[in-house]
Motif scaffolding. Structure first.
Motif, PDB file in Angstrom:
ATOM      1  N   ALA A 144       0.675  -6.519  -6.963  1.00 16.13           N
ATOM      2  CA  ALA A 144       0.153  -7.890  -7.060  1.00 16.13           C
ATOM      3  C   ALA A 144       1.286  -8.866  -7.372  1.00 16.13           C
ATOM      4  N   GLU A 145       2.224  -8.443  -8.222  1.00 17.91           N
ATOM      5  CA  GLU A 145       3.370  -9.302  -8.537  1.00 17.91           C
ATOM      6  C   GLU A 145       4.243  -9.519  -7.304  1.00 17.91           C
ATOM      7  N   ALA A 146       4.420  -8.465  -6.516  1.00 15.17           N
ATOM      8  CA  ALA A 146       5.206  -8.601  -5.286  1.00 15.17           C
ATOM      9  C   ALA A 146       4.550  -9.581  -4.323  1.00 15.17           C
ATOM     10  N   LEU A 147       3.233  -9.520  -4.231  1.00 16.19           N
ATOM     11  CA  LEU A 147       2.513 -10.443  -3.356  1.00 16.19           C
ATOM     12  C   LEU A 147       2.611 -11.869  -3.885  1.00 16.19           C
ATOM     13  N   ASP A 148       2.565 -12.020  -5.196  1.00 15.13           N
ATOM     14  CA  ASP A 148       2.618 -13.344  -5.808  1.00 15.13           C
ATOM     15  C   ASP A 148       3.968 -14.026  -5.581  1.00 15.13           C
ATOM     16  N   ARG A 149       5.044 -13.243  -5.577  1.00 15.68           N
ATOM     17  CA  ARG A 149       6.363 -13.868  -5.411  1.00 15.68           C
ATOM     18  C   ARG A 149       6.809 -13.929  -3.951  1.00 15.68           C
ATOM     19  N   SER A 204      -6.823  -0.858  -4.019  1.00 18.11           N
ATOM     20  CA  SER A 204      -6.715  -1.821  -5.126  1.00 18.11           C
ATOM     21  C   SER A 204      -5.249  -1.957  -5.501  1.00 18.11           C
ATOM     22  N   LEU A 205      -4.743  -3.164  -5.428  1.00 14.74           N
ATOM     23  CA  LEU A 205      -3.336  -3.393  -5.725  1.00 14.74           C
ATOM     24  C   LEU A 205      -3.034  -3.064  -7.183  1.00 14.74           C
ATOM     25  N   ARG A 206      -1.942  -2.362  -7.408  1.00 16.50           N
ATOM     26  CA  ARG A 206      -1.449  -2.152  -8.759  1.00 16.50           C
ATOM     27  C   ARG A 206      -0.782  -3.439  -9.240  1.00 16.50           C
ATOM     28  N   VAL A 224       0.860  -1.181   0.000  1.00 17.06           N
ATOM     29  CA  VAL A 224       0.000   0.000   0.000  1.00 17.06           C
ATOM     30  C   VAL A 224       0.898   1.234   0.000  1.00 17.06           C
ATOM     31  N   GLN A 225       0.833   2.008  -1.044  1.00 20.15           N
ATOM     32  CA  GLN A 225       1.784   3.096  -1.230  1.00 20.15           C
ATOM     33  C   GLN A 225       1.511   4.270  -0.290  1.00 20.15           C
ATOM     34  N   PRO A 226       2.543   5.065   0.011  1.00 15.42           N
ATOM     35  CA  PRO A 226       2.368   6.234   0.889  1.00 15.42           C
ATOM     36  C   PRO A 226       1.283   7.168   0.365  1.00 15.42           C
ATOM     37  N   GLY A 227       0.480   7.684   1.280  1.00 22.48           N
ATOM     38  CA  GLY A 227      -0.591   8.598   0.915  1.00 22.48           C
ATOM     39  C   GLY A 227      -1.916   7.927   0.646  1.00 22.48           C
ATOM     40  N   LEU A 257      -7.663  -7.106   1.759  1.00 21.81           N
ATOM     41  CA  LEU A 257      -6.421  -7.811   1.451  1.00 21.81           C
ATOM     42  C   LEU A 257      -6.550  -9.327   1.604  1.00 21.81           C
ATOM     43  N   GLU A 258      -7.596  -9.767   2.272  1.00 24.98           N
ATOM     44  CA  GLU A 258      -7.753 -11.214   2.471  1.00 24.98           C
ATOM     45  C   GLU A 258      -7.849 -11.968   1.150  1.00 24.98           C
ATOM     46  N   GLY A 259      -8.608 -11.423   0.198  1.00 22.31           N
ATOM     47  CA  GLY A 259      -8.744 -12.077  -1.099  1.00 22.31           C
ATOM     48  C   GLY A 259      -7.428 -12.202  -1.844  1.00 22.31           C
ATOM     49  N   PRO A 260      -6.680 -11.095  -2.034  1.00 17.63           N
ATOM     50  CA  PRO A 260      -5.379 -11.207  -2.689  1.00 17.63           C
ATOM     51  C   PRO A 260      -4.409 -12.128  -1.971  1.00 17.63           C
ATOM     52  N   LEU A 261      -4.437 -12.142  -0.654  1.00 14.85           N
ATOM     53  CA  LEU A 261      -3.554 -13.046   0.080  1.00 14.85           C
ATOM     54  C   LEU A 261      -3.878 -14.502  -0.256  1.00 14.85           C
ATOM     55  N   ALA A 262      -5.161 -14.818  -0.298  1.00 16.52           N
ATOM     56  CA  ALA A 262      -5.569 -16.193  -0.593  1.00 16.52           C
ATOM     57  C   ALA A 262      -5.259 -16.573  -2.041  1.00 16.52           C
ATOM     58  N   ALA A 263      -5.432 -15.600  -2.944  1.00 17.97           N
ATOM     59  CA  ALA A 263      -5.269 -15.906  -4.364  1.00 17.97           C
ATOM     60  C   ALA A 263      -3.813 -15.873  -4.819  1.00 17.97           C
TER      61      ALA A 263
END
Length: 332
Positions: free
Chosen positions: A67-72, A61-63, A51-54, A87-93
């Motif tokens: 999303a790539e950072a979360l995936d790796r 919504s993840l850019r 989550v970017q500053p500001g 964030l629960e959905g992106p974490l699971a996916a």
């Protein structure tokens, strides 16, 4: 560990060198948590920020790059569902095979219940998974839910049923607990660098302990003064340092206050001789001007996330010092 690779070198004699595993890929949700992880990883690697500053962490919504950072990611540190239900959905996916650490649920974390109503009444309900601390209460206990009916029957709840305020990073003692947890987690994943993680966490804890002492001294002149915050995100800081907000313009993070709430807190500002009303960079300053119109209260800006700070190991201590400075500048 995902995306690990072997780095080998063949000598001129044709002998294969030792292969070393790449350091883990680590992601953190908000800038203050990212900063704590960066402190622990200093000299080993750099965590990714989700989550970017500001930006508000309450809805995001993840850019594609995030999303790539979360995936790796091999390890993800986040405050928890109460702050970031999205964030629960992106974490699971995307990070289903990563180690996920929900900091609010970690042992030793002090938790405070949500405060409600236009003004905050006193109580002493601190929770750190079974033990309460009252280091700085001295008659200025935590604020209790106010069920006096002032919001004309329309409570502006957006707490999603959770019982605890998620802004726990604003108690630096929680940050000190989390440094140890971050170091322990990374040491399990990356034992080759465990000594560095541990040493960095120890140094970070010592730095924050010194910072706490300096902030306590700096805030001495403003204890007991009345102030109102934009939304109720600061009770962890208040409780740690013996301050007490009189109330908040917004009850929750995602909803605008009703006209009735604005009118009531405007009256409270006058009745209680509130000296300062604090806005935030992430939210509409026009509401603050509406609330304080016709009063002697000054307007200050206070930032719980470090919107104007550069992400990295210095952000967290700088954030805490800035919060204290903002309070002192407006109330002193």
């Amino acid at each position: 560990m995902k995306n690990s690779l072997l780095l080998g070198a063949v000598s001129v004699l044709g002998l294969a060198g030792a292969a070393n595993a790449e350091v883990p890929s680590v992601a953190a949700d908000i800038p203050p948590v990212h900063s704590l992880v960066a402190i622990v990883m200093d000299g080993v690697g750099t965590p990714d920020l989700l989550v970017q500053p500001g930006a508000s962490p309450h809805g995001y919504s993840l850019r594609p790059s995030e999303a790539e950072a979360l995936d790796r990611a091999d390890v993800v540190f986040w405050v928890g569902e109460a702050l970031e239900p999205w964030l629960e959905g992106p974490l699971a996916a995307l990070a289903s095979d990563a180690i996920t650490v929900e900091l609010m649920e970690s042992e030793g974390t002090t938790e405070l219940p949500f405060r409600e109503g236009v003004t905050f009444e006193k109580h002493s309900h601190a929770h750190d998974h079974g033990e309460a601390h009252d280091d700085h209460d001295e008659g200025e206990d935590h604020a209790e839910d106010d069920h006096d009916g002032h919001d004309d029957g329309h409570a502006e709840h957006d707490h999603d049923g959770h019982g605890h305020d998620p802004h726990a990073w604003l108690d630096p003692e929680n940050a000190r607990v989390w440094l140890d947890l971050i170091a322990a987690t990374l040491s399990e994943v990356d034992p080759e660098n465990a000594a560095t993680y541990r040493a960095n966490a120890d140094a970070g804890r010592a730095q924050l302990e010194d910072m706490i002492g300096r902030i306590e001294a700096d805030l001495d002149p403003i204890r007991g003064k009345n102030f109102v915050v934009f939304h109720d995100a600061y009770q962890y800081f208040e409780t740690r340092f013996g301050l007490a907000a009189t109330g908040s313009i917004k009850l929750g993070d995602a909803t605008d206050p009703s006209p009735a709430r604005i009118e009531e807190i405007h009256q409270k500002i006058k009745d209680l001789s509130v000296e300062c009303v604090f806005s935030e960079p992430q939210f509409n300053p026009g509401l603050v001007k509406t609330v304080f119109r016709g009063t002697d209260a000054k307007i200050g800006v206070i930032d719980p996330l470090g919107a104007d700070l550069t992400p990295g190991p210095d952000l967290y201590p700088d954030l805490m010092v800035n919060v204290a400075a903002s309070l002192k500048d407006c109330l002193d």
